[in-house]
Design a protein around this motif. Sequence first.
Motif, mmCIF file in Angstrom:
data_model
loop_
_atom_site.group_PDB
_atom_site.id
_atom_site.type_symbol
_atom_site.label_atom_id
_atom_site.label_comp_id
_atom_site.label_asym_id
_atom_site.label_seq_id
_atom_site.Cartn_x
_atom_site.Cartn_y
_atom_site.Cartn_z
ATOM 1 N N ALA A 1 48.586 41.066 39.481
ATOM 2 C CA ALA A 1 48.353 42.445 38.844
ATOM 3 C C ALA A 1 48.035 42.312 37.206
ATOM 4 O O ALA A 1 48.174 42.939 36.290
ATOM 5 C CB ALA A 1 49.256 43.492 39.006
ATOM 6 N N VAL A 2 47.334 40.948 36.873
ATOM 7 C CA VAL A 2 46.932 40.826 35.514
ATOM 8 C C VAL A 2 46.020 41.577 35.060
ATOM 9 O O VAL A 2 44.842 41.531 36.075
ATOM 10 C CB VAL A 2 46.695 39.265 35.429
ATOM 11 C CG1 VAL A 2 46.108 39.017 34.030
ATOM 12 C CG2 VAL A 2 47.853 38.224 35.547
ATOM 13 N N ASP A 3 45.750 42.284 33.890
ATOM 14 C CA ASP A 3 44.822 43.163 33.525
ATOM 15 C C ASP A 3 43.622 42.286 32.521
ATOM 16 O O ASP A 3 44.450 41.899 31.463
ATOM 17 C CB ASP A 3 45.290 44.274 32.709
ATOM 18 C CG ASP A 3 44.179 45.282 32.309
ATOM 19 O OD1 ASP A 3 43.251 45.273 33.014
ATOM 20 O OD2 ASP A 3 44.477 46.001 31.551
ATOM 21 N N PHE A 4 42.489 42.091 33.018
ATOM 22 C CA PHE A 4 41.625 41.465 31.967
ATOM 23 C C PHE A 4 40.998 42.471 31.168
ATOM 24 O O PHE A 4 40.127 43.497 31.683
ATOM 25 C CB PHE A 4 40.466 40.472 32.616
ATOM 26 C CG PHE A 4 41.482 39.201 33.459
ATOM 27 C CD1 PHE A 4 41.640 38.202 32.602
ATOM 28 C CD2 PHE A 4 41.499 39.060 34.658
ATOM 29 C CE1 PHE A 4 42.244 37.026 33.102
ATOM 30 C CE2 PHE A 4 42.056 38.002 35.248
ATOM 31 C CZ PHE A 4 42.457 36.922 34.534
ATOM 32 N N PRO A 5 41.024 42.284 29.769
ATOM 33 C CA PRO A 5 40.148 43.120 29.078
ATOM 34 C C PRO A 5 38.642 42.974 29.303
ATOM 35 O O PRO A 5 38.202 41.679 29.749
ATOM 36 C CB PRO A 5 40.528 42.758 27.663
ATOM 37 C CG PRO A 5 41.031 41.373 27.486
ATOM 38 C CD PRO A 5 41.567 41.217 29.171
ATOM 39 N N GLU A 6 38.003 43.943 29.351
ATOM 40 C CA GLU A 6 36.324 43.957 29.513
ATOM 41 C C GLU A 6 35.851 43.276 28.063
ATOM 42 O O GLU A 6 36.175 43.569 26.838
ATOM 43 C CB GLU A 6 35.851 45.168 29.379
ATOM 44 C CG GLU A 6 36.074 45.986 30.946
ATOM 45 C CD GLU A 6 35.375 45.092 31.845
ATOM 46 O OE1 GLU A 6 34.292 44.487 31.745
ATOM 47 O OE2 GLU A 6 35.855 44.861 32.972
#
Length: 74
Positions: free
Chosen positions: A55-60
């Motif tokens: 559930a890693v959130d990659f920035p746009e």
Amino acid sequence: MTVRNLPDDLHRRIRLYAAEHGLSAEAAVRRLLDEATRPAERLGDVVVAYARARAVDFPETPRDRTPVSPAEFS
């Protein structure tokens, strides 16, 4: 599909593989053919799957679309 003239040694290895994995020889051959013909995983796919599983959130990040000039070697 029928495969003829399968060498005895190969047939024995398939039956052994099937027994070790609790499969019929036919199911073992299907699995082996599937694994042998599956496209190799690309590194990017592996990284994305790893990150999604955690559930890693990659920035746009906007892509730079500035045209690039070819390199000149003199």
